[in-house]
Scaffold this motif. Sequence first.
Motif, PDB file in Angstrom:
ATOM      1  N   TRP A 117       0.791  -1.346   0.041  1.00 31.71           N
ATOM      2  CA  TRP A 117      -0.148   0.070  -0.063  1.00 31.71           C
ATOM      3  C   TRP A 117       0.771   1.233   0.078  1.00 31.71           C
ATOM      4  N   LEU A 134      -3.991  -2.196  -8.674  1.00 31.15           N
ATOM      5  CA  LEU A 134      -3.929  -2.643  -7.391  1.00 31.15           C
ATOM      6  C   LEU A 134      -4.354  -4.042  -7.523  1.00 31.15           C
ATOM      7  N   ILE A 137      -5.924  -6.368  -4.141  1.00 34.10           N
ATOM      8  CA  ILE A 137      -5.796  -5.561  -2.913  1.00 34.10           C
ATOM      9  C   ILE A 137      -7.325  -6.019  -2.068  1.00 34.10           C
ATOM     10  N   ASN A 138      -8.378  -6.447  -3.018  1.00 35.87           N
ATOM     11  CA  ASN A 138      -9.316  -6.710  -2.098  1.00 35.87           C
ATOM     12  C   ASN A 138      -9.253  -7.767  -1.135  1.00 35.87           C
ATOM     13  N   LEU A 167      -8.898  -1.657  -8.656  1.00 35.60           N
ATOM     14  CA  LEU A 167      -8.733  -2.633  -7.574  1.00 35.60           C
ATOM     15  C   LEU A 167      -9.395  -3.890  -7.905  1.00 35.60           C
TER      16      LEU A 167
END
Length: 205
Positions: A117, A134, A137-138, A167
């Motif tokens: 992050w 990203l 990332i979830n 994301l």
Amino acid sequence: MGRKPVSEEEHAAKKAKIKAARDRMMAEKIGEKGLIIVHTGPGKGKSSSGFGMILRCIAHGMPCAVVQFIKGAWDTGERRLLTEHFGDLCQFHAMGEGFTWETQNRVRDIAAAEAGWEKAKELIRDPSIRMVLLDEINIALRYEYLDIEAVIAFLREEKPEMTHVVLTGRNAAEGLIEAADLVTEMTLVKHPFRAGIKAQAGVEY
């Protein structure tokens, strides 16, 4: 009784009406902005779609970047392609150590997610980078390796106006879905894993 054949004239007139309506609709869409894009759901294709968007950016000569939060330990096809052939346009940062059931170490997982992050924030803040993916990332957010409210606040308050952020990962948080401009949920209909077929190069990685 069969349907009455449509003449070329009728077909052309129908399509002309559709085109006129479409043109009117498109003429009203003149705005541009950097989007928050979420790919979620139980179906396959979330990361694949994100990498497809990264390749589009590369094709347009747009600088972009990838931060992988989970699959960092994997030798993936997308990682090879982007680092070996497009490193001048796309930064690639593999920060994860594998899925949680592989590491079995929450402290290490949290540290890897936090490092990912921090790198993501650095990349997103750079206005010369037009898209940041990203990846997965979830999953880090779902297991509370990262603070979801802090992630949403950063995207709302610090993301440059024209930067797109994608994301991916299943179980996207409701707050993230609400904050996003574009959300796609991949639905699982059928998957070969259920029939005993393992993940394969070129399909899953």
